[in-house]
Write an enzyme that holds these catalytic residues in place. Structure first.
Site, short mmCIF file in Angstrom:
data_model
loop_
_atom_site.label_atom_id
_atom_site.label_comp_id
_atom_site.label_asym_id
_atom_site.label_seq_id
_atom_site.Cartn_x
_atom_site.Cartn_y
_atom_site.Cartn_z
N LYS A 53 17.95 21.24 2.51
CA LYS A 53 17.02 20.36 3.22
C LYS A 53 17.51 20.11 4.64
O LYS A 53 16.72 20.14 5.60
CB LYS A 53 16.89 19.03 2.49
CG LYS A 53 15.94 18.05 3.17
CD LYS A 53 16.12 16.63 2.72
CE LYS A 53 17.32 15.99 3.38
NZ LYS A 53 17.30 14.51 3.31
N ASN A 54 18.81 19.86 4.80
CA ASN A 54 19.34 19.51 6.11
C ASN A 54 19.34 20.68 7.08
O ASN A 54 19.61 20.50 8.27
CB ASN A 54 20.75 18.94 5.97
CG ASN A 54 20.74 17.56 5.33
OD1 ASN A 54 19.72 16.88 5.31
ND2 ASN A 54 21.88 17.14 4.80
N ARG A 153 22.77 4.88 12.20
CA ARG A 153 22.87 6.26 12.67
C ARG A 153 22.10 6.34 13.98
O ARG A 153 20.99 6.83 14.05
CB ARG A 153 22.31 7.23 11.62
CG ARG A 153 23.17 7.28 10.37
CD ARG A 153 22.74 8.38 9.43
NE ARG A 153 21.53 8.01 8.69
CZ ARG A 153 20.97 8.80 7.78
NH1 ARG A 153 21.47 9.97 7.50
NH2 ARG A 153 19.89 8.41 7.13
N ASP A 338 28.12 13.37 2.20
CA ASP A 338 27.02 13.54 1.26
C ASP A 338 27.48 13.89 -0.15
O ASP A 338 26.65 13.95 -1.07
CB ASP A 338 26.06 14.62 1.77
CG ASP A 338 25.08 14.10 2.80
OD1 ASP A 338 25.06 12.88 3.04
OD2 ASP A 338 24.34 14.91 3.38
N ARG A 430 13.73 13.17 -2.22
CA ARG A 430 13.85 13.55 -0.82
C ARG A 430 14.85 14.68 -0.63
O ARG A 430 14.81 15.37 0.39
CB ARG A 430 14.29 12.35 0.04
CG ARG A 430 13.24 11.26 0.18
CD ARG A 430 13.73 10.15 1.10
NE ARG A 430 14.16 10.71 2.36
CZ ARG A 430 15.36 10.52 2.89
NH1 ARG A 430 16.28 9.81 2.26
NH2 ARG A 430 15.68 11.06 4.05
#
Length: 451
Positions: A53-54, A153, A338, A430
């Site tokens: 995803k990233n 962030r 993560d 997500r």
């Protein structure tokens, strides 16, 4: 129409499908979904790892840099990916997908440089439309982003870098309004004060169309950044220093379309490896990228797992209770933030005492109270958690608070006695594609309860 020369399982579909699929009613139902998990012993078999995803999100935003067509393969069909699709379509881009793993993004129809709050507020990565939009069109208006509530962030490094490249930036009513006075950004030397993945990606995309040479220093070197840079080169960008902390970009007048496959998701892979380390058994991950996750593999080996790898696969075998391992998160190539929550889940049932130190985000221990409700022994002192392993956990109803915290609760449920219900799994959706199906395919007893 379907991609020429490519047989797809289903025809490409346009915006009408996705608007129907993501209606407000459908979203409300999605937010009420839960996972029910009952411990079922060891895991055995194979799991196919999805695209990252990233990596996929910035790659999709890169479609704004060209009037040509960017074809992306190995894209995970996640909530954030579909939000990005809606965002790009709202800006006028033509986005087609087979709803399985491929996207075509054509930026030739973009007619709107405004990224609205209702989409950007749900997903932090939306800020990544700022750099490419400003670089190509000379202006952009993007809402300040949202995302997981794991701490501050800020986007100051993004804005500082764009200002160094000549942009005039104001923040009004929650929106970043940026203009390139001469219609184009100008090459510059940009030194980021802190290592930032999103900042590196935004400035890298912006620099590809800037006039002159841009030097980006203190860049993030995560595999997802490298993947973006390699795709940009395929599109005609001139970038040197890829994979290092200093990248030099020689701006070009325009970029063209290309075909690119998204790098495998190292965090999804690491999550499944932790699951096997906790339950025991033997599982092979296919379409993995072991070279992108060496710190995680080293820690699993330290915990007692037997790890073997090839170019695109990882096999883990666990024959004993895991040993407690100390974790300290840091920027790549060190241990990733993560993966902190998933290793904490492993450590709570490991033999011995461990210490987990979080150095990236100040609010990323929100899974601790939920794990303790299941019988874990964790105490938190500032940015450090102290864990004493217990032999068993007890199933409970727990609430997910962010993406990776959700994963840690799922892992805990795999070894807890009784029934575990993980609520608010829209966070999980997500970042994990069909996690209940993938774990169920190797022996886990896990099912989704629709809201």
């Amino acid at each position: 129409p379907p991609f020429s020369g490519c047989l797809l399982p289903t025809p490409l579909t346009a915006l009408s499908y996705n608007r129907a699929h993501f209606s407000s009613k459908n979203f409300r139902e999605l937010t009420m979904d839960k996972l029910k998990i009952i411990a079922n012993g060891k895991l055995n078999g194979e799991i196919t790892v999805s695209g990252a995803k990233n990596a996929a999100l910035p790659l999709m935003c890169a479609g704004l840099l060209t009037s040509g067509t960017l074809r992306l393969k190995n894209v995970p069909m996640l909530a954030d990916v579909k939000t990005t699709q809606k965002l790009l379509q709202g800006m006028g881009a033509r986005v087609m997908t087979d709803n399985i793993s491929e996207f075509e993004i054509n930026g030739g129809t973009v007619n709107n440089t405004h990224a609205p709050y209702d989409l950007v507020s749900t997903m932090r990565a939306s800020i990544l439309v700022l750099g490419p939009t400003l670089a190509r069109f000379g202006k952009a208006e993007v809402s300040l982003p949202g995302g997981c509530a794991i701490g501050s962030r800020p986007v100051d490094q993004h804005l500082k870098g764009l200002e160094a490249m000549g942009a005039q930036i104001t923040i009004e009513h929650g929106y970043v309004k940026a203009v390139a006075p001469q219609g184009k950004l100008q090459g510059a030397r940009v030194v980021m004060d802190v290592v930032t993945v999103g900042g590196t990606e935004n400035l890298l995309m912006a620099a590809t169309l800037a006039e002159g040479v841009t030097t980006l220093e203190n860049c993030a070197v995560e595999p997802e950044v490298v993947d973006l840079a390699e795709c940009l080169v395929k599109m005609g960008a001139k970038i040197s220093g890829i994979g290092t902390s200093t990248m030099i970009v020689e701006g070009v007048n325009e970029l063209h379309g290309c075909e690119h496959s998204v790098v495998p998701d190292r965090i999804e892979a690491g999550t499944f490896l932790c699951a096997v380390a906790m339950t025991g058994g033997k599982v092979t991950l296919r379409h993995a990228a072991p070279k992108t996750m060496e710190a995680v593999l080293d820690k699993l080996t330290e915990a007692g797992a037997i790890i073997t790898t090839g170019d695109d696969w990882i096999t883990i075998e666990m024959q004993q209770r895991p040993k407690a391992v100390n974790i300290r998160t840091a920027v790549h190539p060190a241990f990733p933030t993560d993966m902190q929550a998933q290793f904490m889940a492993m450590n709570v049932v490991a033999e011995g005492v461990s210490k987990v130190t979080e150095t990236i985000f100040e609010n990323r221990f929100m899974h601790v109270p939920e794990l303790n409700r299941m019988g874990a022994n964790i105490s938190v002192d500032g940015h450090t958690a102290l864990l004493t392993g217990v032999e068993t956990l007890s199933g409970a109803t727990v609430m997910a608070t962010d993406l990776r915290a959700s994963a840690s609760l799922v892992l805990a449920g795999l070894v807890a006695s009784g029934e575990t219900i993980v609520d608010r799994i829209y966070h999980l959706d997500r970042g994990y594609e069909y996690i209940e199906k993938k774990l169920g395919g190797v022996g886990a007893k896990i099912e989704r309860i629709r809201g």
